[in-house]
Each structure stands twice: as structure tokens, then as C-alpha cells.
Scaffold this motif. Structure first.
Motif, PDB file in Angstrom:
ATOM      1  N   ALA A   6     -13.884  21.748  15.522  1.00  0.00           N
ATOM      2  CA  ALA A   6     -13.865  21.586  16.982  1.00  0.00           C
ATOM      3  C   ALA A   6     -13.349  22.857  17.658  1.00  0.00           C
ATOM      4  O   ALA A   6     -13.913  23.310  18.661  1.00  0.00           O
ATOM      5  N   ARG A   7     -12.286  23.440  17.110  1.00  0.00           N
ATOM      6  CA  ARG A   7     -11.754  24.686  17.693  1.00  0.00           C
ATOM      7  C   ARG A   7     -12.759  25.826  17.580  1.00  0.00           C
ATOM      8  O   ARG A   7     -12.925  26.605  18.513  1.00  0.00           O
ATOM      9  N   GLU A   8     -13.425  25.910  16.430  1.00  0.00           N
ATOM     10  CA  GLU A   8     -14.413  26.965  16.241  1.00  0.00           C
ATOM     11  C   GLU A   8     -15.593  26.785  17.186  1.00  0.00           C
ATOM     12  O   GLU A   8     -16.068  27.742  17.792  1.00  0.00           O
ATOM     13  N   ALA A   9     -16.077  25.561  17.332  1.00  0.00           N
ATOM     14  CA  ALA A   9     -17.193  25.298  18.242  1.00  0.00           C
ATOM     15  C   ALA A   9     -16.812  25.629  19.679  1.00  0.00           C
ATOM     16  O   ALA A   9     -17.614  26.199  20.427  1.00  0.00           O
ATOM     17  N   PHE A  10     -15.591  25.297  20.075  1.00  0.00           N
ATOM     18  CA  PHE A  10     -15.126  25.619  21.425  1.00  0.00           C
ATOM     19  C   PHE A  10     -15.045  27.124  21.616  1.00  0.00           C
ATOM     20  O   PHE A  10     -15.485  27.658  22.626  1.00  0.00           O
ATOM     21  N   ARG A  11     -14.513  27.828  20.621  1.00  0.00           N
ATOM     22  CA  ARG A  11     -14.371  29.276  20.726  1.00  0.00           C
ATOM     23  C   ARG A  11     -15.732  29.956  20.828  1.00  0.00           C
ATOM     24  O   ARG A  11     -15.922  30.866  21.634  1.00  0.00           O
ATOM     25  N   LEU A  12     -16.707  29.508  20.039  1.00  0.00           N
ATOM     26  CA  LEU A  12     -18.024  30.130  20.030  1.00  0.00           C
ATOM     27  C   LEU A  12     -18.870  29.761  21.243  1.00  0.00           C
ATOM     28  O   LEU A  12     -19.796  30.491  21.605  1.00  0.00           O
ATOM     29  N   ASN A  13     -18.592  28.620  21.874  1.00  0.00           N
ATOM     30  CA  ASN A  13     -19.402  28.169  23.004  1.00  0.00           C
ATOM     31  C   ASN A  13     -18.650  28.176  24.319  1.00  0.00           C
ATOM     32  O   ASN A  13     -19.130  27.637  25.310  1.00  0.00           O
ATOM     33  N   ARG A  14     -17.505  28.784  24.348  1.00  0.00           N
ATOM     34  CA  ARG A  14     -16.673  28.847  25.547  1.00  0.00           C
ATOM     35  C   ARG A  14     -17.411  29.502  26.713  1.00  0.00           C
ATOM     36  O   ARG A  14     -17.267  29.098  27.856  1.00  0.00           O
ATOM     37  N   HIS A  15     -18.219  30.501  26.423  1.00  0.00           N
ATOM     38  CA  HIS A  15     -18.929  31.222  27.484  1.00  0.00           C
ATOM     39  C   HIS A  15     -19.987  30.355  28.178  1.00  0.00           C
ATOM     40  O   HIS A  15     -20.382  30.647  29.298  1.00  0.00           O
ATOM     41  N   GLN A  16     -20.459  29.289  27.535  1.00  0.00           N
ATOM     42  CA  GLN A  16     -21.462  28.415  28.140  1.00  0.00           C
ATOM     43  C   GLN A  16     -20.847  27.314  28.994  1.00  0.00           C
ATOM     44  O   GLN A  16     -21.532  26.719  29.814  1.00  0.00           O
ATOM     45  N   LEU A  17     -19.572  27.037  28.792  1.00  0.00           N
ATOM     46  CA  LEU A  17     -18.894  25.985  29.550  1.00  0.00           C
ATOM     47  C   LEU A  17     -18.444  26.520  30.901  1.00  0.00           C
ATOM     48  O   LEU A  17     -18.237  27.728  31.065  1.00  0.00           O
ATOM     49  N   PRO A  18     -18.287  25.646  31.878  1.00  0.00           N
ATOM     50  CA  PRO A  18     -17.825  26.083  33.202  1.00  0.00           C
ATOM     51  C   PRO A  18     -16.438  26.724  33.127  1.00  0.00           C
ATOM     52  O   PRO A  18     -15.620  26.367  32.284  1.00  0.00           O
ATOM     53  N   VAL A  19     -16.208  27.658  34.016  1.00  0.00           N
ATOM     54  CA  VAL A  19     -14.908  28.329  34.070  1.00  0.00           C
ATOM     55  C   VAL A  19     -13.845  27.329  34.495  1.00  0.00           C
ATOM     56  O   VAL A  19     -14.053  26.532  35.400  1.00  0.00           O
ATOM     57  N   GLY A  20     -12.720  27.329  33.826  1.00  0.00           N
ATOM     58  CA  GLY A  20     -11.600  26.485  34.211  1.00  0.00           C
ATOM     59  C   GLY A  20     -11.688  25.055  33.748  1.00  0.00           C
ATOM     60  O   GLY A  20     -10.945  24.207  34.227  1.00  0.00           O
ATOM     61  N   ILE A  21     -12.553  24.745  32.805  1.00  0.00           N
ATOM     62  CA  ILE A  21     -12.681  23.364  32.330  1.00  0.00           C
ATOM     63  C   ILE A  21     -11.573  23.069  31.319  1.00  0.00           C
ATOM     64  O   ILE A  21     -11.169  23.924  30.551  1.00  0.00           O
ATOM     65  N   GLU A  22     -11.081  21.854  31.372  1.00  0.00           N
ATOM     66  CA  GLU A  22     -10.096  21.389  30.402  1.00  0.00           C
ATOM     67  C   GLU A  22     -10.751  20.265  29.613  1.00  0.00           C
ATOM     68  O   GLU A  22     -11.258  19.308  30.195  1.00  0.00           O
ATOM     69  N   ILE A  23     -10.756  20.390  28.291  1.00  0.00           N
ATOM     70  CA  ILE A  23     -11.452  19.441  27.428  1.00  0.00           C
ATOM     71  C   ILE A  23     -10.468  18.791  26.474  1.00  0.00           C
ATOM     72  O   ILE A  23      -9.658  19.472  25.852  1.00  0.00           O
ATOM     73  N   VAL A  24     -10.563  17.463  26.363  1.00  0.00           N
ATOM     74  CA  VAL A  24      -9.809  16.706  25.363  1.00  0.00           C
ATOM     75  C   VAL A  24     -10.847  16.019  24.477  1.00  0.00           C
ATOM     76  O   VAL A  24     -11.714  15.303  24.976  1.00  0.00           O
ATOM     77  N   ILE A  25     -10.769  16.266  23.169  1.00  0.00           N
ATOM     78  CA  ILE A  25     -11.679  15.629  22.221  1.00  0.00           C
ATOM     79  C   ILE A  25     -10.877  14.627  21.408  1.00  0.00           C
ATOM     80  O   ILE A  25      -9.881  14.982  20.773  1.00  0.00           O
ATOM     81  N   ALA A  26     -11.324  13.376  21.430  1.00  0.00           N
ATOM     82  CA  ALA A  26     -10.691  12.307  20.644  1.00  0.00           C
ATOM     83  C   ALA A  26     -11.691  11.847  19.588  1.00  0.00           C
ATOM     84  O   ALA A  26     -12.868  11.645  19.886  1.00  0.00           O
TER      85      ALA A  26
END
Length: 121
Positions: free
Chosen positions: A56-76
């Protein structure tokens, strides 16, 4: 009795889920992208939870540029993630990121960082 911070923030966000994960997406007052993970003991052994958190951390790091600026994500995580391969785990998480990108408020999804020429969402 006070509630934990993660549960309070999860309620004020939009929720997207699939069969193995639930993603809560919101826009805090800061401009920093943030990822929080909630993987309980019911989701599997420590080895399974740690593998899923790493992915999950790796996917977030690699796709961070595609997500909106300033988004906060919680994955359960939900039960049964131990039966998935790495590729399927990553695919499930990336599907949730796509939902978060598509259903974000237009004012945030159109925001572009200075010097960033790539398209968002």
C-alpha cells in the motif's frame, strides 16, 4: 471518552470499498498528501499485514502524482487479504486510488503543483 483520531477523520471522508479494502479519502486543511493504514489482527497474520502495508505504501508513493493535491487517504483492510497474491493486492489498492481520483472535488483535482505539466485524474 475520546475516540481515536483515525476513526474521527474516517467519518468525515468519502468511502470507497472493494472486497478486500476500504479507502477513506478527504481533504484536510493542509496541502500535504498523507496515507494512513488500518490493518487489524482479523485481516491475517503479522506477515500478511506487513506485506499488504508495504504494498500500500509503495503504491501510494508511485501513484502520488496522479492523486489530487492535499488528499488524505486512510486504507482499512478486510478479512481474507492473505489469500491474495502481491499483484492482486496491488491491483485492489490501485483500483481504490482510481476511485478517489475520479470522485474528488473538482477544485482539488484541477489543482496543479508549480512546474508540474502532467495531467491529473
Amino acid at each position: 471518552m475520546r475516540q481515536p483520531e483515525s476513526s474521527r477523520t474516517a467519518r468525515s471522508k468519502r468511502a470507497f470499498s472493494n472486497s478486500y479494502f476500504t479507502l477513506y479519502a478527504g481533504f484536510p486543511s493542509t496541502k500535504k498528501q498523507e496515507l494512513k493504514l488500518a490493518f487489524g489482527a482479523r485481516t491475517g497474520t503479522a506477515v500478511v499485514r506487513n506485506k499488504a502495508k508495504r504494498l500500500a505504501r509503495e503504491a501510494f508513493r508511485l501513484n502520488r502524482h496522479q492523486l489530487p493535491v492535499g488528499i488524505e487517504i486512510v486504507i482499512a483492510a478486510k478479512k481474507g487479504i492473505g489469500a491474495l497474491s502481491r499483484r492482486k493486492l496491488r491491483g485492489q489498492i490501485l483500483d481504490l486510488f482510481e476511485y478517489a481520483c475520479k470522485l474528488s472535488p473538482p477544485s482539488f483535482s484541477e489543482a496543479v503543483r508549480p512546474g508540474d505539466t502532467s495531467e491529473r485524474c
